[in-house]
Design a protein around this motif. Structure first.
Motif, PDB file in Angstrom:
ATOM      1  N   GLY A   1       0.759  -1.435   0.129  1.00 18.08           N
ATOM      2  CA  GLY A   1      -0.073  -0.071   0.046  1.00 18.08           C
ATOM      3  C   GLY A   1       0.732   1.191   0.048  1.00 18.08           C
ATOM      4  O   GLY A   1       1.765   1.185   0.507  1.00 18.08           O
TER       5      GLY A   1
ATOM      6  N   TYR B   1      -3.751  -0.088  -3.039  1.00 22.42           N
ATOM      7  CA  TYR B   1      -3.281  -1.440  -2.833  1.00 22.42           C
ATOM      8  C   TYR B   1      -3.334  -2.349  -3.981  1.00 22.42           C
ATOM      9  O   TYR B   1      -4.516  -1.937  -4.760  1.00 22.42           O
ATOM     10  CB  TYR B   1      -4.127  -2.132  -1.740  1.00 22.42           C
TER      11      TYR B   1
ATOM     12  N   ALA C   1      -8.181  -4.877   1.560  1.00 28.23           N
ATOM     13  CA  ALA C   1      -7.602  -3.594   1.724  1.00 28.23           C
ATOM     14  C   ALA C   1      -7.740  -2.554   2.777  1.00 28.23           C
ATOM     15  O   ALA C   1      -6.853  -1.857   3.549  1.00 28.23           O
ATOM     16  CB  ALA C   1      -7.702  -2.820   0.281  1.00 28.23           C
TER      17      ALA C   1
ATOM     18  N   ARG D   1      -5.744  -3.832   5.884  1.00 27.00           N
ATOM     19  CA  ARG D   1      -4.657  -3.325   5.618  1.00 27.00           C
ATOM     20  C   ARG D   1      -4.250  -1.973   6.199  1.00 27.00           C
ATOM     21  O   ARG D   1      -3.335  -1.746   6.810  1.00 27.00           O
ATOM     22  CB  ARG D   1      -4.008  -3.524   4.261  1.00 27.00           C
TER      23      ARG D   1
END
Length: 111
Positions: free
Chosen positions: A44, A59, A76, A79
């Motif tokens: 990312g 990402y 995503a 994350r």
């Protein structure tokens, strides 16, 4: 065995309740996180500006095609939350936009 698809996911949000230390750290690194830093990676890439209001992550997520775009967006966002939490950056609600690169139609111009 299911098919893997590659997704590009943009996770957007707003900074909230940043501490003075977090603001200083973000401002010290702002040049590294501007428009030139916008690239899709598995880790990312974080982008923001000096105002420290909005941010986005880009990402690349590879997952089972049958799980679809919704799962890629959720992965995503997870994350992004982990990265923000570990850095000590408060934030509001996250939202994501997902593009399935394996089903994306490319229009080539004729010669």
């Amino acid at each position: 065995m299911s098919t893997q698809h590659t997704y590009r996911v943009i996770v957007r949000g707003t900074f909230q309740d940043l501490t003075d230390a977090a603001r200083e750290r973000l401002l010290a690194e702002v040049e590294e996180h501007g428009l030139a830093a916008m690239q899709f990676t598995e880790e990312g890439s974080l982008t923001y500006d000096r105002v420290l209001k909005h941010f986005s992550f880009r990402y690349v997520v590879v997952s089972d095609a049958e799980d679809g775009e919704e799962m890629a967006g959720a992965l995503a966002e997870d994350r992004a939350q982990t990265t923000l939490r570990e850095a000590g950056y408060g934030h509001g609600e996250l939202r994501s936009t997902v593009t399935d690169m394996d089903t994306m139609k490319i229009n080539y111009k004729g010669r």
